[in-house]
Design a protein around this motif. Sequence first.
Motif, PDB file in Angstrom:
ATOM      1  N   ALA A  90      42.519  51.061 -48.644  1.00 58.90           N
ATOM      2  CA  ALA A  90      42.526  52.435 -49.149  1.00 58.90           C
ATOM      3  C   ALA A  90      42.077  52.479 -50.604  1.00 58.90           C
ATOM      4  CB  ALA A  90      43.924  53.031 -49.001  1.00 58.90           C
ATOM      5  N   VAL A  91      42.686  51.654 -51.431  1.00 59.62           N
ATOM      6  CA  VAL A  91      42.382  51.667 -52.867  1.00 59.62           C
ATOM      7  C   VAL A  91      40.950  51.204 -53.126  1.00 59.62           C
ATOM      8  CG1 VAL A  91      42.961  50.618 -55.087  1.00 59.62           C
ATOM      9  CG2 VAL A  91      44.789  51.380 -53.565  1.00 59.62           C
ATOM     10  N   GLU A  92      40.540  50.135 -52.464  1.00 60.40           N
ATOM     11  CA  GLU A  92      39.193  49.618 -52.694  1.00 60.40           C
ATOM     12  C   GLU A  92      38.122  50.614 -52.234  1.00 60.40           C
ATOM     13  OE1 GLU A  92      39.148  45.825 -50.744  1.00 60.40           O
ATOM     14  OE2 GLU A  92      40.018  44.789 -52.485  1.00 60.40           O
ATOM     15  N   THR A  93      38.392  51.315 -51.134  1.00 62.85           N
ATOM     16  CA  THR A  93      37.419  52.292 -50.647  1.00 62.85           C
ATOM     17  C   THR A  93      37.341  53.494 -51.576  1.00 62.85           C
ATOM     18  OG1 THR A  93      37.844  51.572 -48.366  1.00 62.85           O
ATOM     19  CG2 THR A  93      36.741  53.692 -48.663  1.00 62.85           C
ATOM     20  N   VAL A  94      38.485  53.994 -52.017  1.00 59.50           N
ATOM     21  CA  VAL A  94      38.488  55.106 -52.974  1.00 59.50           C
ATOM     22  C   VAL A  94      37.714  54.715 -54.228  1.00 59.50           C
ATOM     23  CG1 VAL A  94      39.941  56.404 -54.588  1.00 59.50           C
ATOM     24  CG2 VAL A  94      40.576  56.267 -52.170  1.00 59.50           C
ATOM     25  N   ASN A  95      38.003  53.551 -54.780  1.00 58.54           N
ATOM     26  CA  ASN A  95      37.316  53.131 -56.005  1.00 58.54           C
ATOM     27  C   ASN A  95      35.809  52.995 -55.795  1.00 58.54           C
ATOM     28  OD1 ASN A  95      39.644  53.130 -57.466  1.00 58.54           O
ATOM     29  ND2 ASN A  95      39.816  50.913 -57.679  1.00 58.54           N
ATOM     30  N   ALA A  96      35.418  52.453 -54.647  1.00 62.72           N
ATOM     31  CA  ALA A  96      33.992  52.285 -54.377  1.00 62.72           C
ATOM     32  C   ALA A  96      33.294  53.637 -54.254  1.00 62.72           C
ATOM     33  CB  ALA A  96      33.795  51.468 -53.093  1.00 62.72           C
ATOM     34  N   VAL A  97      33.946  54.595 -53.593  1.00 57.93           N
ATOM     35  CA  VAL A  97      33.361  55.928 -53.439  1.00 57.93           C
ATOM     36  C   VAL A  97      33.265  56.626 -54.802  1.00 57.93           C
ATOM     37  CG1 VAL A  97      33.734  58.235 -52.459  1.00 57.93           C
ATOM     38  CG2 VAL A  97      34.046  56.202 -51.029  1.00 57.93           C
ATOM     39  N   VAL A  98      34.296  56.490 -55.612  1.00 54.14           N
ATOM     40  CA  VAL A  98      34.269  57.094 -56.947  1.00 54.14           C
ATOM     41  C   VAL A  98      33.119  56.512 -57.772  1.00 54.14           C
ATOM     42  CG1 VAL A  98      35.520  57.266 -59.142  1.00 54.14           C
ATOM     43  CG2 VAL A  98      36.698  57.740 -56.991  1.00 54.14           C
TER      44      VAL A  98
END
Length: 261
Positions: free
Chosen positions: A183-191
């Motif tokens: 969850a965190v890694e995907t959010v950061n990558a999208v941001v």
Amino acid sequence: MNKREVADMSNYYFAPNTSYDDKLKQVECIGQHEFLLPFVGRDYDEYRILQIAESRYLYDCRFTPQEIAEVYTSWFKGEHKKIAELHHDNVDTRSMFERYLSYTENYKGWAFPNFAAAVAKGLGVNKSRENVNYCAFMNFYQLPFAAHGKDDGMNYANFKRVLMPALEVKAVDELWNKCCREAVETVNAVVEILQPNLIFFTSTHAYNQYRYYTEEFGLKRYDSIRLYHSSDSRVWNRTIAGQSNSSAQIVEERVKALKNK
């Protein structure tokens, strides 16, 4: 349906901003499960506003605990056949927006209509379903939650409850940690790809989990704004504890300030 909605419906066309797709598909989780592709509105680049809701839900899920354990274990290997076959409408982000904009489904309980209405108010534009095009949207948890009812939220206690009949606590904890890291890694990558000016978490739980697990895993944390859940108008318009405004008012004010910069 009122006259404005009829007019909006007659002018409807679904044309999201796909200019980021090549980069988004390089994000590990999204590349493995393309139905997770965030929705990016066609006017997103004008203001760059990102909404992060909580989770996708497999409502009225009929999987047995053993099936859930198998589905969740295989998810992190890039497999999702059973989820896609039985719950496609609940997990395909862009499909939900297309159905919303084409007036083909009752959207009650969805996270983005109330949020988009507040954005429209901040921008000083007329309220319509097309307002979602000013925003980008994704969920925090990428792994869909096997909910047995509408009130089952995605959290560790509920996650453990649906898996414990089939798995030992250690195995449940390992899956939960994978879920939260993803969850965190995907959010950061999208941001990093979308470069939003404003990031709104429309879930206090998701906001808190993001803050906790970025620290727990030693990952970068982006500045964001905590709001109450936008799927329930009563909660959305309730004054946030310790503040003087509701979630809707905070979005309106922050968007208005962004526009006037």
